[in-house]
Design an enzyme around this catalytic site. Sequence first.
Site, PDB file in Angstrom:
ATOM      1  CE  LYS A 224      -7.812 -10.072   1.516  1.00 43.96           C
ATOM      2  NZ  LYS A 224      -8.018  -8.923   0.699  1.00 43.96           N
TER       3      LYS A 224
ATOM      4  CE  LYS B  87      -2.511  -5.089   2.221  1.00 42.90           C
ATOM      5  NZ  LYS B  87      -3.633  -5.344   1.058  1.00 42.90           N
TER       6      LYS B  87
ATOM      7  CB  THR C 190     -10.356  -7.677  -6.838  1.00 43.75           C
ATOM      8  OG1 THR C 190      -9.105  -7.957  -6.150  1.00 43.75           O
ATOM      9  CG2 THR C 190     -10.814  -7.076  -5.321  1.00 43.75           C
TER      10      THR C 190
ATOM     11  CG  ASN D 194      -7.635  -5.134   1.997  1.00 47.73           C
ATOM     12  OD1 ASN D 194      -8.497  -6.287   2.250  1.00 47.73           O
ATOM     13  ND2 ASN D 194      -6.886  -4.521   1.798  1.00 47.73           N
TER      14      ASN D 194
ATOM     15  NE  ARG E 227      -3.829  -0.245   1.754  1.00 47.01           N
ATOM     16  CZ  ARG E 227      -5.205  -0.046   2.376  1.00 47.01           C
ATOM     17  NH1 ARG E 227      -5.808   0.289   3.204  1.00 47.01           N
ATOM     18  NH2 ARG E 227      -5.708  -1.505   1.862  1.00 47.01           N
TER      19      ARG E 227
ATOM     20  CB  ALA F 132     -12.851   3.638  -0.615  1.00 45.44           C
TER      21      ALA F 132
ATOM     22  CB  SER G 139      -5.112  -8.327  -8.752  1.00 44.94           C
ATOM     23  OG  SER G 139      -5.113  -7.390  -8.181  1.00 44.94           O
TER      24      SER G 139
ATOM     25  CG  ASP H 224     -13.629   8.004  -5.874  1.00 46.48           C
ATOM     26  OD1 ASP H 224     -13.383   6.905  -6.317  1.00 46.48           O
ATOM     27  OD2 ASP H 224     -12.373   8.679  -6.163  1.00 46.48           O
TER      28      ASP H 224
HETATM   29  N1  PHE Z   1      -3.808  -6.288  -2.263  1.00 46.11           N
HETATM   30  C1  PHE Z   1      -4.729  -7.528  -2.675  1.00 46.11           C
HETATM   31  C2  PHE Z   1      -5.168  -7.606  -1.130  1.00 46.11           C
HETATM   32  O1  PHE Z   1      -5.417  -6.746  -0.575  1.00 46.11           O
HETATM   33  C3  PHE Z   1      -2.770  -8.490  -2.137  1.00 46.11           C
HETATM   34  C4  PHE Z   1      -2.405  -9.057  -3.478  1.00 46.11           C
HETATM   35  C5  PHE Z   1      -2.732  -9.206  -4.839  1.00 46.11           C
HETATM   36  C6  PHE Z   1      -1.519  -9.742  -2.939  1.00 46.11           C
HETATM   37  C7  PHE Z   1      -3.166 -10.446  -5.448  1.00 46.11           C
HETATM   38  C8  PHE Z   1      -0.925 -10.442  -4.286  1.00 46.11           C
HETATM   39  C9  PHE Z   1      -2.165 -10.682  -4.859  1.00 46.11           C
HETATM   40  O2  PHE Z   1      -6.182  -8.997  -0.991  1.00 46.11           O
END
Ligand code: PHE
Length: 336
Positions: A54, A66, A140, A249, A30, A226, A136, A193
């Site tokens: 997770k 993290k 997601t 998150n 982050r 967000a 990703s 946003d």
């Molecule tokens: N930002 C993603 C999450 O919170 C983290 C992530 C994604 C890590 C893809 C590795 C690969 O889940």
Amino acid sequence: MRVVRGRRSGVVIAVAVHSTQAGPAIGGCRIKSYPDWRDGVDDVVRLARAMTEKAALARLPHGGGKAVIMDADAVLDERDRLLVLEDLAEVITSLDGAYLTGPDIGSTPADMEILHRLTGGLAFCRPESSGGSGNSSTATARGVLAALDAAADHVFGTGALADLRVGVIGYGSVGRLVADELAARGCAVTTGDLDGSRRATAEAAGLTWSTEDLLDEEFDVLVPAAVGGLLSEERARTCRARLIVGPANNQLTHDDVASTLHERGITWVPDVVAGAGGIIHAVCREELGLTEEETTPRISAIGTTVTEILTGARDGGTTPQVAARDLAARRTAVPA
Ligand code: PHE
């Protein structure tokens, strides 16, 4: 946990490894400014802990970790950005493979390519052109939609999704995909946003743009997409949605907020479940060697997990948060 002031960039960087019980810790990087570096340290610890849950709920052979780069302005210039990434790579390398990084708020596949090179492979989600699984966000968003379908079935009954009023907080990389898809399915979608330049795109996709605080408005479903921490005790007491499910998150400022929502009859799907699509996709494609076709059902399985959690919470008279933790503990005990 490592907290350093990068010797090249002068930026404070923290990397937290919460657990390596199921495998190396995984979690995104982050890039965000904090009022004080101690706030960043608190954040990285909470975010890393959530990643352990997770990964367990997603049946991935990983613990949670993290990384936080605590200065969003220090990376605006490309050359400065490289210095910061070199500093982070040094920390990651020093952890000897205990922590694997990926993208998160503020970081990109291009950053992952640099980190992958500098760390000898300890970064997920490089661009596809460089052999990674790419951004990703799409995965997601697919996971959020799977969670939403399952939770809407549980709360409103089958097939009700099309008639729902949905508020999507944040029209960023994941929020926009979820919002656009829900609008395409016939939901009345309102979004907003902090970045007002996103308004035109949202309106072109048929969404209603709002500059109001969507937490206070009346929706059937609220999708937090967000930054985290939007649901405090006070906000949970006044919030008017019936179902809350989204990828941000750490949505709750405190664990007790889950009980407040529960007592008010608001169903909250823990973010550790709803937001797992990205990490599932990255690990399945890059590490477990699965194809896209083999990966898709693993993302859709988020829906089954949501049903299991919400049913478990209802039957056990507990909150979805407690039910999710129980399930995570059971899934960690039996590695996939
Ligand atoms: N930002 C993603 C999450 O919170 C983290 C992530 C994604 C890590 C893809 C590795 C690969 O889940």
